[in-house]
Design a protein around this motif. Structure first.
Motif, mmCIF file in Angstrom:
data_model
loop_
_atom_site.group_PDB
_atom_site.id
_atom_site.type_symbol
_atom_site.label_atom_id
_atom_site.label_comp_id
_atom_site.label_asym_id
_atom_site.label_seq_id
_atom_site.Cartn_x
_atom_site.Cartn_y
_atom_site.Cartn_z
ATOM 1 N N THR A 78 7.400 1.031 -16.296
ATOM 2 C CA THR A 78 7.539 2.193 -15.405
ATOM 3 C C THR A 78 8.340 3.288 -16.100
ATOM 4 O OG1 THR A 78 7.414 0.829 -13.427
ATOM 5 C CG2 THR A 78 8.511 2.946 -13.197
ATOM 6 N N SER A 118 1.068 -5.547 5.458
ATOM 7 C CA SER A 118 1.768 -6.401 6.423
ATOM 8 C C SER A 118 0.894 -6.790 7.623
ATOM 9 C CB SER A 118 3.045 -5.716 6.912
ATOM 10 O OG SER A 118 2.716 -4.574 7.667
ATOM 11 N N ARG A 171 0.821 -1.223 0.000
ATOM 12 C CA ARG A 171 0.000 0.000 0.000
ATOM 13 C C ARG A 171 0.852 1.269 0.000
ATOM 14 N NH1 ARG A 171 -2.235 -0.217 6.257
ATOM 15 N NH2 ARG A 171 -0.349 -1.096 7.142
ATOM 16 N N SER A 172 1.976 1.225 -0.738
ATOM 17 C CA SER A 172 2.819 2.425 -0.777
ATOM 18 C C SER A 172 2.139 3.509 -1.595
ATOM 19 C CB SER A 172 4.190 2.105 -1.371
ATOM 20 O OG SER A 172 4.052 1.821 -2.749
ATOM 21 N N VAL A 215 5.215 -6.514 -9.266
ATOM 22 C CA VAL A 215 5.902 -5.215 -9.314
ATOM 23 C C VAL A 215 7.286 -5.305 -8.657
ATOM 24 C CG1 VAL A 215 5.731 -2.788 -8.604
ATOM 25 C CG2 VAL A 215 3.673 -4.015 -9.285
HETATM 26 P P1 NAP Z 1 7.269 -0.156 0.150
HETATM 27 O O1 NAP Z 1 7.011 1.312 0.208
HETATM 28 O O2 NAP Z 1 8.364 -0.739 0.950
HETATM 29 O O3 NAP Z 1 5.915 -0.906 0.484
HETATM 30 C C1 NAP Z 1 5.874 -2.280 0.661
HETATM 31 C C2 NAP Z 1 4.475 -2.678 0.999
HETATM 32 O O4 NAP Z 1 4.476 -4.093 1.200
HETATM 33 C C3 NAP Z 1 3.940 -2.039 2.287
HETATM 34 O O5 NAP Z 1 2.645 -1.554 2.080
HETATM 35 C C4 NAP Z 1 3.948 -3.186 3.283
HETATM 36 O O6 NAP Z 1 2.888 -3.148 4.214
HETATM 37 C C5 NAP Z 1 3.750 -4.380 2.376
HETATM 38 N N1 NAP Z 1 4.255 -5.578 3.030
HETATM 39 C C6 NAP Z 1 5.462 -5.756 3.614
HETATM 40 N N2 NAP Z 1 5.539 -6.994 4.153
HETATM 41 C C7 NAP Z 1 4.356 -7.596 3.919
HETATM 42 C C8 NAP Z 1 3.801 -8.846 4.263
HETATM 43 N N3 NAP Z 1 4.493 -9.742 4.964
HETATM 44 N N4 NAP Z 1 2.539 -9.141 3.874
HETATM 45 C C9 NAP Z 1 1.821 -8.240 3.165
HETATM 46 N N5 NAP Z 1 2.294 -7.014 2.822
HETATM 47 C C10 NAP Z 1 3.530 -6.696 3.195
HETATM 48 O O7 NAP Z 1 7.578 -0.613 -1.339
HETATM 49 P P2 NAP Z 1 7.168 -0.037 -2.786
HETATM 50 O O8 NAP Z 1 7.886 1.236 -3.034
HETATM 51 O O9 NAP Z 1 5.702 -0.088 -2.991
HETATM 52 O O10 NAP Z 1 7.838 -1.166 -3.676
HETATM 53 C C11 NAP Z 1 7.466 -2.523 -3.574
HETATM 54 C C12 NAP Z 1 8.338 -3.352 -4.472
HETATM 55 O O11 NAP Z 1 8.170 -2.898 -5.796
HETATM 56 C C13 NAP Z 1 9.837 -3.239 -4.216
HETATM 57 O O12 NAP Z 1 10.456 -4.461 -4.544
HETATM 58 C C14 NAP Z 1 10.293 -2.187 -5.186
HETATM 59 O O13 NAP Z 1 11.662 -2.323 -5.542
HETATM 60 C C15 NAP Z 1 9.416 -2.509 -6.341
HETATM 61 N N6 NAP Z 1 9.175 -1.422 -7.256
HETATM 62 C C16 NAP Z 1 9.279 -1.729 -8.564
HETATM 63 C C17 NAP Z 1 9.029 -0.775 -9.489
HETATM 64 C C18 NAP Z 1 9.126 -1.155 -10.923
HETATM 65 O O14 NAP Z 1 9.286 -0.297 -11.760
HETATM 66 N N7 NAP Z 1 8.981 -2.437 -11.243
HETATM 67 C C19 NAP Z 1 8.689 0.525 -9.116
HETATM 68 C C20 NAP Z 1 8.552 0.811 -7.760
HETATM 69 C C21 NAP Z 1 8.793 -0.187 -6.836
HETATM 70 P P3 NAP Z 1 2.771 -2.026 5.366
HETATM 71 O O15 NAP Z 1 2.245 -0.821 4.679
HETATM 72 O O16 NAP Z 1 1.811 -2.608 6.328
HETATM 73 O O17 NAP Z 1 4.151 -1.839 5.924
#
Ligand code: NAP
Length: 281
Positions: A259, A184, A160-161, A223
């Motif tokens: 992206t 999480s 939920r980022s 993602v």
């Molecule tokens: P983030 O800000 O770290 O958010 C991660 C999310 O995952 C948070 O909402 C967290 O929940 C949730 N989470 C963590 N542990 C969990 C669990 N055990 N069960 C369920 N949910 C869980 O990350 P982000 O920026 O959204 O990025 C996520 C991933 O996408 C990363 O690997 C990043 O590198 C990748 N990404 C890829 C691209 C692309 O272009 N492909 C672009 C952006 C990001 P809480 O909110 O409760 O902490």
């Protein structure tokens, strides 16, 4: 079937290059990177390369890790005031002594190519022609390209980022999916993901989603980008899942290239929005 983000991104990029070549003015992205986070440096390099490929000018501000917030703010104000700068991007994460929300919200919303200002996020929430963050925008473009039905489907977004999960959920809702957001603190995550016709995963944990968590014939969009032993892998166990789902994105070559392509679209979109205002005055 594979959702080929790389191929679609190449088509989009080519179209943008054609469009940019027909615009007389030089479109410019200003990018601010504070510190030397290795992952951020790679992302910035990729963005720089993509801009060069389509003829967008790239103005880099590579700043010291310890730079005071005020100096970062001054650079943003300068870029806001400069009509030759059409897009402003602050690479996240920022060092902890800097208030990231305050810095992001200094960006003129019409130059906010990442769609992260409160104004653009609010516009997204209220469906008012926002600048949409590039990753969720790229995901939606990919679904559209493969004619994937969204209306009436159960869509589950894990994560939920502000950058990915929340805006993606909103875009899916706008397309009439029944959206569940998991995070999480979600209990019985497996029960939740198992109900998904459309499953989106943005957690940042390698192979977090395993075969037993995915419904047969689901559409799975991964993602996640995780570096494990020098290799990039996603949040979904691709090998375990790919044979019984209807569509799946690979990592790499799935959401990542989409992206970047969507960021380029946003830069050009910002240029057009600014030009429309200039022309009207
Ligand atoms: P983030 O800000 O770290 O958010 C991660 C999310 O995952 C948070 O909402 C967290 O929940 C949730 N989470 C963590 N542990 C969990 C669990 N055990 N069960 C369920 N949910 C869980 O990350 P982000 O920026 O959204 O990025 C996520 C991933 O996408 C990363 O690997 C990043 O590198 C990748 N990404 C890829 C691209 C692309 O272009 N492909 C672009 C952006 C990001 P809480 O909110 O409760 O902490």
């Amino acid at each position: 079937m594979i959702l080929d983000g790389k191929k679609l991104a190449e088509t989009i990029t080519k179209n943008i290059a054609d469009e940019v070549s027909q615009i007389k003015e030089k479109i410019t992205l200003a990018l601010i990177l504070v510190g030397k986070n290795p992952a951020s440096q790679v992302y910035v390099h990729n963005k720089q390369k993509a801009c060069a490929e389509v003829g967008i000018n790239f103005e880099a501000y590579f700043l010291d890790e310890n730079i005071p917030q005020k100096e970062v703010a001054d650079i943003i104000e300068k870029c806001n005031a400069n009509p030759d700068v059409h897009g402003i991007l602050v690479q996240m994460p920022l060092p902890s002594h800097i208030d990231a929300d305050a810095i992001i919200n200094l960006i003129d919303p019409i130059k906010d190519v990442d769609g992260l200002t409160t104004i653009n996020q609010g516009k997204l929430f209220t469906n008012q022609n926002p600048i949409v963050p590039a990753t969720p925008k790229g995901v939606m473009t990919l679904l559209q390209r493969y004619f994937i039905d969204i209306a009436g489907k159960n869509a589950v977004v894990v994560g939920r980022s502000k950058l990915v999960g929340k805006p993606l959920a909103m875009l899916l809702l706008d397309k009439n999916a029944t959206v569940t957001m998991a995070h999480s603190k979600t209990s019985n995550l497996k029960e939740v993901t198992k109900r998904a016709d459309l499953l989106f995963v943005a957690v940042g944990s390698p192979k977090f989603i395993t075969a037993d968590m995915v419904k047969k014939d689901a559409v799975v969009v991964d993602v996640g980008i995780n570096k494990v032993e020098g290799k990039l892998i996603g949040d979904v166990d691709f090998e375990g899942v790919k044979d019984f789902v209807s569509y799946i994105t690979p990592v790499p070559k799935g959401v990542g290239p989409m992206t970047i392509a969507s960021l380029l679209e946003n830069i050009v979109d910002c240029y057009h929005r600014q030009k429309a205002i200039k022309d009207a005055n």
